[in-house]
Scaffold this motif. Structure first.
Motif, mmCIF file in Angstrom:
data_model
loop_
_atom_site.group_PDB
_atom_site.id
_atom_site.type_symbol
_atom_site.label_atom_id
_atom_site.label_comp_id
_atom_site.label_asym_id
_atom_site.label_seq_id
_atom_site.Cartn_x
_atom_site.Cartn_y
_atom_site.Cartn_z
ATOM 1 N N ALA A 1 -66.099 75.936 95.305
ATOM 2 C CA ALA A 1 -64.827 75.599 94.665
ATOM 3 C C ALA A 1 -63.666 75.569 95.666
ATOM 4 O O ALA A 1 -62.629 74.957 95.390
ATOM 5 C CB ALA A 1 -64.522 76.603 93.555
ATOM 6 N N LEU A 2 -63.866 76.212 96.810
ATOM 7 C CA LEU A 2 -62.806 76.239 97.820
ATOM 8 C C LEU A 2 -62.772 74.963 98.650
ATOM 9 O O LEU A 2 -61.792 74.695 99.355
ATOM 10 C CB LEU A 2 -63.019 77.442 98.762
ATOM 11 C CG LEU A 2 -63.027 78.819 98.094
ATOM 12 C CD1 LEU A 2 -63.450 79.881 99.094
ATOM 13 C CD2 LEU A 2 -61.671 79.154 97.509
ATOM 14 N N LEU A 3 -63.853 74.179 98.573
ATOM 15 C CA LEU A 3 -63.922 72.970 99.392
ATOM 16 C C LEU A 3 -63.177 71.822 98.712
ATOM 17 O O LEU A 3 -63.221 71.692 97.498
ATOM 18 C CB LEU A 3 -65.386 72.563 99.608
ATOM 19 C CG LEU A 3 -66.281 73.593 100.284
ATOM 20 C CD1 LEU A 3 -67.701 73.075 100.360
ATOM 21 C CD2 LEU A 3 -65.753 73.941 101.671
ATOM 22 N N PRO A 4 -62.528 70.966 99.510
ATOM 23 C CA PRO A 4 -61.749 69.884 98.917
ATOM 24 C C PRO A 4 -62.639 68.826 98.255
ATOM 25 O O PRO A 4 -62.232 68.147 97.320
ATOM 26 C CB PRO A 4 -60.998 69.292 100.113
ATOM 27 C CG PRO A 4 -61.759 69.712 101.320
ATOM 28 C CD PRO A 4 -62.435 71.002 100.983
ATOM 29 N N ASP A 5 -63.854 68.704 98.729
ATOM 30 C CA ASP A 5 -64.695 67.611 98.272
ATOM 31 C C ASP A 5 -66.144 68.079 98.300
ATOM 32 O O ASP A 5 -66.683 68.315 99.377
ATOM 33 C CB ASP A 5 -64.491 66.423 99.235
ATOM 34 C CG ASP A 5 -65.203 65.190 98.737
ATOM 35 O OD1 ASP A 5 -65.584 64.360 99.583
ATOM 36 O OD2 ASP A 5 -65.384 65.060 97.509
ATOM 37 N N ALA A 6 -66.751 68.286 97.157
ATOM 38 C CA ALA A 6 -68.122 68.811 97.163
ATOM 39 C C ALA A 6 -68.926 68.154 96.037
ATOM 40 O O ALA A 6 -68.357 67.728 95.033
ATOM 41 C CB ALA A 6 -68.100 70.324 96.973
ATOM 42 N N PRO A 7 -70.251 68.078 96.202
ATOM 43 C CA PRO A 7 -71.074 67.426 95.183
ATOM 44 C C PRO A 7 -71.169 68.277 93.912
ATOM 45 O O PRO A 7 -70.936 69.482 93.956
ATOM 46 C CB PRO A 7 -72.444 67.323 95.862
ATOM 47 C CG PRO A 7 -72.460 68.412 96.869
ATOM 48 C CD PRO A 7 -71.055 68.585 97.331
ATOM 49 N N PRO A 8 -71.526 67.638 92.790
ATOM 50 C CA PRO A 8 -71.709 68.416 91.562
ATOM 51 C C PRO A 8 -72.898 69.371 91.707
ATOM 52 O O PRO A 8 -73.803 69.150 92.520
ATOM 53 C CB PRO A 8 -71.987 67.350 90.493
ATOM 54 C CG PRO A 8 -72.398 66.139 91.228
ATOM 55 C CD PRO A 8 -71.782 66.206 92.581
ATOM 56 N N GLN A 9 -72.875 70.437 90.904
ATOM 57 C CA GLN A 9 -73.913 71.471 90.967
ATOM 58 C C GLN A 9 -74.575 71.625 89.607
ATOM 59 O O GLN A 9 -73.907 71.704 88.581
ATOM 60 C CB GLN A 9 -73.303 72.818 91.387
ATOM 61 C CG GLN A 9 -74.289 73.983 91.390
ATOM 62 C CD GLN A 9 -73.652 75.296 91.837
ATOM 63 O OE1 GLN A 9 -72.492 75.326 92.248
ATOM 64 N NE2 GLN A 9 -74.398 76.388 91.758
ATOM 65 N N MET A 10 -75.907 71.653 89.619
ATOM 66 C CA MET A 10 -76.655 71.998 88.400
ATOM 67 C C MET A 10 -77.083 73.456 88.515
ATOM 68 O O MET A 10 -77.506 73.887 89.586
ATOM 69 C CB MET A 10 -77.906 71.121 88.276
ATOM 70 C CG MET A 10 -77.587 69.643 88.171
ATOM 71 S SD MET A 10 -79.098 68.668 88.078
ATOM 72 C CE MET A 10 -79.643 69.017 86.402
#
Lengths: 327, 277
Positions: free
Chosen positions: A277-286
């Motif tokens: 959540a701290l990253l500006p751009d990250a893939p969705p998580q299942m």
């Protein structure tokens, strides 16, 4: 130090994660470590500690069914220089004596290594009182606590040595029972805090811990057959997180899935999500894990299927989501 | 109107049937195994409670004045389910589902008042405190009911029990009856070698409990004990028992705490109890 070989990984597997720690690693360590102590709350025989007890009677103590007393005694011994292992079922260890763990081991940073057996729903028909679905959540929240979950019995063996070489409290979450599925067929580089990439891919990353690592590997195989390339990470150290490895994984994949035999609340998946959540751009998580619920007791395999934690189910759900996001 | 001798005979027959039922359930559980040793030591205790002493009606499962059996030693489960079948709460078909996937009859009881199961036990040392709440409620509402709490002796290692032991007399909760199934064994060995209880009766008396000691397999003695009371005090009955009682190879054998029955062992046990396998 016992090193993994093609032969002894099978022995470890038969003994299970707990048996490998208490039946193989600790008797070896006790030869060199005068200050090693092992405490149990009446599950010595079950833990494979009979040999240790007879070989090193002064290093062994069964406090009876009294987890709070066990942790307090462990803290007292550690305060005077001992390296103490304390064990019982994960649920009773982390919950009945949680405050002692937090205020003695965490707050005072004593050198006690907690080994919680039967994480997840391994206790099957014994039901909810014997399941540990929230132990990672509890242990993670304690400052100074290192939280570990070995993928197989060979890794559990290596972890026992590794925690003896570090100072401070640690929680080793044991999953599975006897005949633990084998992930590592021989020696490999194990370091606390360093995630292991078991399989390299580029579309999807499965991040798993404990015996779910074996399921994740099988799920990855099934996804390959659908033309999807997956990476599988063994996140054996849930705290501290290997953020360097995770950053690389998140940069190179378009979907990640965390897989654990633990509640979807507060466990390894949550640890990853908090950092992500701290990253500006990250893939969705299942999130693959146990539901936030107390269901009916049943055999472990039956429950894992009910909760979608088998390789075919994991692969199928990932495939569906992959297609949804335009993969 | 039944004579005392007839009551004792009836309860002995009930206990014998319960042992057979416990074996059948355990064998049916297959490789899941079952807590046979712990069940066998409290069969007579549960026969006396469910067959004679406790007041309840399966047709009124929610009646506030029903007596409660609260298992803190919840691994008495085989004896409990057998007692529930004997007293009309469960059917024989339901017993046969013990530890089969999908069942409501698991290896530890899950609270289900419609089937007479009062408490979801399994984690030791917690139910005595729970029974204090139940008794406090009854006292405040003026309801006449008794809570019977079964504890193990190894279980008394757990400190939370002692919070409750200290508290109940202070709250003057006389409608709690604790039965301690003193079979002298716990998982890793004899209780007196691990955490000696010493003179348990004296300990509880100094806490303010009315304490009696009985042979936990003597139905007559237990019936007498359940009829005794001391005003204003909660009761504790220390029942001296044999773990695995009734099956020769299980008696006093720590390894039968939780184990799997082979076909041969099942047949031998059933034959010792005078039942066909």
């Amino acid at each position: 130090m016992i090193e993994l070989s093609a032969k002894n990984v099978r022995t470890c597997s038969m003994l299970g994660q707990r048996g490998s720690i208490f039946g193989l690693a600790l008797p070896d360590l006790a030869q060199q470590m005068e200050h090693l102590r092992v405490l149990t709350a009446d599950v010595g025989i079950l833990s494979g500690l009979t040999k240790f007890k007879h070989a090193f009677p002064d290093k062994y103590l069964n406090v009876g069914i009294a987890e709070q007393n066990m942790i307090s005694i462990a803290a007292g011994l550690a305060s005077e220089g001992a390296c103490v292992f304390a064990t019982t079922y994960a649920t009773f260890l982390t919950m009945r004596s949680f405050e002692q763990i937090r205020s003695n081991l965490g707050y005072l940073n004593w050198n006690v290594k907690l080994v919680g057996s039967s994480g997840g729903v391994a206790m099957g028909m014994s039901g909810n009182t014997h399941y540990a679905i929230e132990d990672i959540a509890l242990m993670r929240a304690v400052p100074n606590m290192t939280v570990l979950s070995p993928a197989d019995a060979g890794e559990a063996l290596k972890m026992a040595y590794a925690v003896c070489g570090m100072d401070g409290p640690a929680y080793l979450r044991i999953t599975g029972g006897l005949n633990c599925p084998i992930v590592y067929r021989g020696e490999y580089d194990f370091q606390i805090g360093k995630a292991v990439t078991l399989k390299e891919g580029h579309d999807i990353a499965l991040i798993a811990c404990g015996t779910m690592v074996s399921e994740a590997l099988k799920a990855a195989q099934a996804l390959e057959e659908e033309g999807i390339s997956s990476t599988v990470i063994n996140l054996h150290t849930i705290k501290p997180l290997d953020t360097a490895a995770l950053k690389q994984v998140l940069e190179r994949h378009r979907l990640i899935a965390t897989v654990e035999e633990h509640s979807v609340i507060g466990g390894m998946g949550s640890a990853v999500a908090e950092w992500k959540a701290l990253l500006p751009d990250a893939p969705p998580q299942m999130f693959f894990g146990l539901p936030d619920a107390f269901g009916k007791a049943a055999e472990q395999a039956y429950l894992l299927e009910q909760y979608g934690l088998t390789a075919p189910q994991i692969a199928s759900k990932i495939l569906e989501r992959w297609r949804e996001i335009g993969g | 109107m039944e004579t005392k001798e007839q009551t004792i005979s009836r309860l002995r027959r009930m206990a014998k049937e319960m042992r057979i039922q416990a074996l059948q359930m355990a064998f049916g559980a297959g490789k899941n195994g079952a807590h046979l040793g712990p069940a066998m030591s409290c069969i007579e205790i549960l026969a006396v409670l469910y067959g004679q002493v406790m007041r309840f009606d399966p047709k009124q499962p929610n009646a506030p004045e029903r007596d409660r059996f609260i298992p803190s030693k919840a691994h008495c489960v085989l004896a409990l389910y057998a007692a529930l079948q004997q007293s009309g709460w469960l059917t024989g078909n339901e017993l046969a589902t013990f530890e089969h996937n999908g069942t409501f009859l698991a290896g530890h009881p899950a609270r289900d008042l419609s089937h007479g199961i009062e408490y979801s036990g399994g984690s030791l040392g917690m139910a005595l405190g729970f029974s204090l709440g139940v008794a406090l409620d009854a006292k405040q509402k003026g309801i006449q009911r008794e809570s019977y709490v079964l504890l193990g002796d190894g279980e008394l290692n757990e400190g939370s029990n002692w919070e409750a032991f200290l508290s109940a007399p202070a709250l003057k909760l006389e409608h709690i009856t604790v039965i301690i199934d003193k079979n002298k064994l716990q998982y890793d060995g004899p209780t007196e070698e691990i955490v000696p209880l010493g003179d348990l009766a004296a300990k509880l008396r100094t806490f303010g409990w009315f304490v009696q000691e009985v042979d936990g397999h003597d139905i007559d003695m237990m019936l007498e004990a359940f009829a005794q009371r001391e005003a204003g005090k909660p009761r504790a009955i220390i029942a001296h028992t044999v773990k695995g009682k009734g099956v020769s190879f299980m008696e006093n054998a720590a390894e039968w705490h939780h184990s799997v029955l082979s076909q041969t062992q099942f047949e031998q046990a059933m034959s010792e109890l005078g039942a066909g396998a």
